[in-house]
Design a protein around this motif. Structure first.
Motif, PDB file in Angstrom:
ATOM      1  N   ASP A  24       0.829  -1.340  -0.186  1.00  0.00           N
ATOM      2  CA  ASP A  24      -0.041   0.055   0.032  1.00  0.00           C
ATOM      3  C   ASP A  24       0.850   1.184  -0.090  1.00  0.00           C
ATOM      4  O   ASP A  24       1.911   1.352   0.519  1.00  0.00           O
ATOM      5  CB  ASP A  24      -0.981  -0.065   1.017  1.00  0.00           C
ATOM      6  N   VAL A  25       0.467   2.136  -0.748  1.00  0.00           N
ATOM      7  CA  VAL A  25       0.868   3.648  -0.728  1.00  0.00           C
ATOM      8  C   VAL A  25       0.082   4.481   0.482  1.00  0.00           C
ATOM      9  O   VAL A  25      -0.966   4.431  -0.019  1.00  0.00           O
ATOM     10  CB  VAL A  25       0.940   4.153  -2.194  1.00  0.00           C
ATOM     11  N   VAL A  26       0.836   4.827   1.136  1.00  0.00           N
ATOM     12  CA  VAL A  26       0.184   5.683   2.056  1.00  0.00           C
ATOM     13  C   VAL A  26       0.720   7.141   2.430  1.00  0.00           C
ATOM     14  O   VAL A  26       2.018   7.239   2.317  1.00  0.00           O
ATOM     15  CB  VAL A  26       0.457   5.112   3.844  1.00  0.00           C
ATOM     16  N   ALA A  27      -0.235   8.033   2.096  1.00  0.00           N
ATOM     17  CA  ALA A  27       0.081   9.462   2.196  1.00  0.00           C
ATOM     18  C   ALA A  27       0.903   9.656   3.569  1.00  0.00           C
ATOM     19  O   ALA A  27       0.578   9.231   4.553  1.00  0.00           O
ATOM     20  CB  ALA A  27      -0.939  10.415   2.206  1.00  0.00           C
ATOM     21  N   GLY A  28       2.065  10.633   3.279  1.00  0.00           N
ATOM     22  CA  GLY A  28       2.867  11.015   4.558  1.00  0.00           C
ATOM     23  C   GLY A  28       4.022   9.953   4.771  1.00  0.00           C
ATOM     24  O   GLY A  28       4.946  10.162   5.422  1.00  0.00           O
ATOM     25  N   ARG A  29       4.084   8.720   4.111  1.00  0.00           N
ATOM     26  CA  ARG A  29       5.087   7.709   4.207  1.00  0.00           C
ATOM     27  C   ARG A  29       5.785   7.675   3.135  1.00  0.00           C
ATOM     28  O   ARG A  29       5.308   7.778   2.059  1.00  0.00           O
ATOM     29  CB  ARG A  29       4.566   6.171   4.625  1.00  0.00           C
TER      30      ARG A  29
END
Length: 121
Positions: A24-29
């Motif tokens: 998963d691509v997670v905003a802020g990471r």
């Protein structure tokens, strides 16, 4: 009656890796290593999504051009995997697009491919 002369599907290696089962691509990471290093297998798995879109559009006899938006982390092998899958699925052309980095000059080949696709339809 209006009908499209051509369809352009915009894809990225990163998105295809996600569709291929990437993390998963997670905003802020920060992006996971899979998205920043070569993984042709993950790209190839993700191409099933692109292939389905191409096949759906081709059912209506509309030529399809794939615009592959390039990122610095992409590799030639990953681009080649996308091109092979898209062309095998019936795309008229696959063009590497770098307009976000080069402005209009980065989309000239894409524009020519679109023009060629609808001129031959």
């Amino acid at each position: 009656k209006y009908a499209p002369d051509c369809a352009v599907i915009v894809a990225t290696v990163r998105a295809l890796k996600m569709h291929g089962g990437g993390p998963d691509v997670v905003a802020g990471r920060p992006l996971a290593d899979e998205y920043l290093s070569e993984d042709v297998g993950l790209v190839t798995q993700g191409c099933s999504n692109l292939v389905q879109h191409i096949e759906n559009i081709r059912k209506f006899n509309i030529p399809v051009v794939v615009a592959l938006n390039a990122f610095a982390s992409d590799t030639e092998a990953e681009h080649a995997a996308v091109k092979a899958a898209a062309m095998a699925a019936g795309a008229s052309a696959v063009e590497i697009s770098s307009h976000h980095a080069l402005g209009g000059a980065g989309a000239l080949d894409l524009a020519k491919a679109v023009e060629s696709a609808f001129a031959s339809s």
